[in-house]
Enzyme design. Structure first.
Site, PDB file in Angstrom:
ATOM      1  CD  GLU A 142      -3.071  -1.186   2.098  1.00  0.00           C
ATOM      2  OE1 GLU A 142      -2.924  -0.487   3.123  1.00  0.00           O
ATOM      3  OE2 GLU A 142      -4.087  -1.881   1.879  1.00  0.00           O
TER       4      GLU A 142
ATOM      5  CD  GLU B 262      -3.703  -6.250   1.654  1.00  0.00           C
ATOM      6  OE1 GLU B 262      -4.512  -5.609   2.371  1.00  0.00           O
ATOM      7  OE2 GLU B 262      -2.475  -6.141   1.766  1.00  0.00           O
TER       8      GLU B 262
END
Length: 306
Positions: free
Chosen positions: A78, A199
């Site tokens: 991320e 994810e």
């Protein structure tokens, strides 16, 4: 395998800044985003990567860079650089580190680890972002994945974190739209690059959470992936966050799934895996199911059943 975290869990990029201050006397570091720009911190990361990729597994005696059980390397979980919303800083770092990794290990796949937010290069797409903050974190789905050395696109999906912590059908609509837009962009703007939704999940701590909604969310993701796969599209896979073995719930962040305690969810995951296995074993990439192999699929697990 992710090589560093954007967040403080497991140290993250902030740990590199701390090391810079403590061991290199870098008193001019003022932000965790200095990780992306300061030469010393970039060298720390490169040294870490070199050490890890050349590490020999003590059980198998196989060097990580030669280990076929490792699917891919991830630059950063991320990745965000909010100090530069233009995306230039993060893009320069992505390109530099992608080339560094490929110089050590040209064989394994490489992905970035970004969440998939649209940025300055596609102003007509930013309205698809889940919130206004998403276009201010220095990432750009299209430009980021045009960097040399990046092999497939990564996208995350957390409607409960990005839109609302209260469970609703709005989450399902967002997930479907988010997936379809990224699959289409990967096909049309990234030369058919595969995209993995690496994810996604829903937290048991969300308002109104129930296992039935989680199963519906997972089924929605799997259907979208399978629809793309059957057309030879860029939808290449998905990874639910996150599967836990028994007796490890103490690490649960709210998203953990223990399959032995979640039979309905386990069945959905197993069926989806079987469908993909059948498709991949009977048809080559971009087959479009026009051959006779489709007739031989066992009816009880027909890939067309949703």
């Amino acid at each position: 395998m992710s090589l560093v975290n954007n967040w403080e869990s497991y140290g993250g990029k902030s740990q590199y800044v701390k090391w810079g201050k403590e061991f290199a006397g870098l008193t001019n570091l003022t932000s965790d985003d200095d990780f992306f720009t300061h030469p010393t911190l970039r060298t720390y990361y490169k040294n870490h990567v070199k050490t890890l990729l050349n590490r020999v597994n003590t059980f198998t005696n196989v060097t990580y860079k030669n280990d076929p059980t490792i699917f891919a390397w991830e630059l950063m979980n991320e990745a965000r650089c909010s100090s530069d919303p233009s995306g230039d800083t993060l893009q320069a770092w992505i390109q530099e580190m992608a080339m560094h990794i490929k110089s050590i290990d040209p064989n394994h796949l490489l992905e970035i680890g970004v969440e998939g937010f649209y940025g300055p290069s596609t102003p007509d797409m930013v309205q698809l972002n889940p919130n206004k903050v998403a276009q201010q974190v220095g990432t750009d789905f299209i430009i980021n994945h045009q960097a040399l050395g990046i092999d497939f696109a990564s996208v995350h999906m957390y409607a409960d974190s990005w839109i609302s912590p209260s469970i609703s059908n709005t989450h399902l609509k967002f997930v479907t739209s988010w997936m379809k837009s990224h699959i289409e962009d990967a096909e049309k703007k990234l030369g058919g690059m595969p995209v993995i939704f690496s994810e996604f999940g829903v937290s048991v701590r969300d308002n109104g959470y129930n296992a039935s909604f989680r199963d519906t969310l997972i089924s929605t993701v799997y259907k979208t992936i399978l629809d793309s796969t059957k057309k030879g599209g860029s939808g290449a896979g998905s990874l639910v966050w996150q599967l836990f073995p028994e007796d490890t719930e103490y690490m649960n962040d709210g998203y953990a799934i223990v399959l032995s305690k979640s039979q309905s969810t386990s069945n959905i995951i197993s069926l989806h895996s079987t469908r993909l296995m059948l498709f991949n074993s009977r048809c080559s990439w971009r087959c479009h199911w026009v051959c006779n192999k489709k007739k031989n699929v066992v009816p009880s697990i027909d890939v067309d059943d949703q």
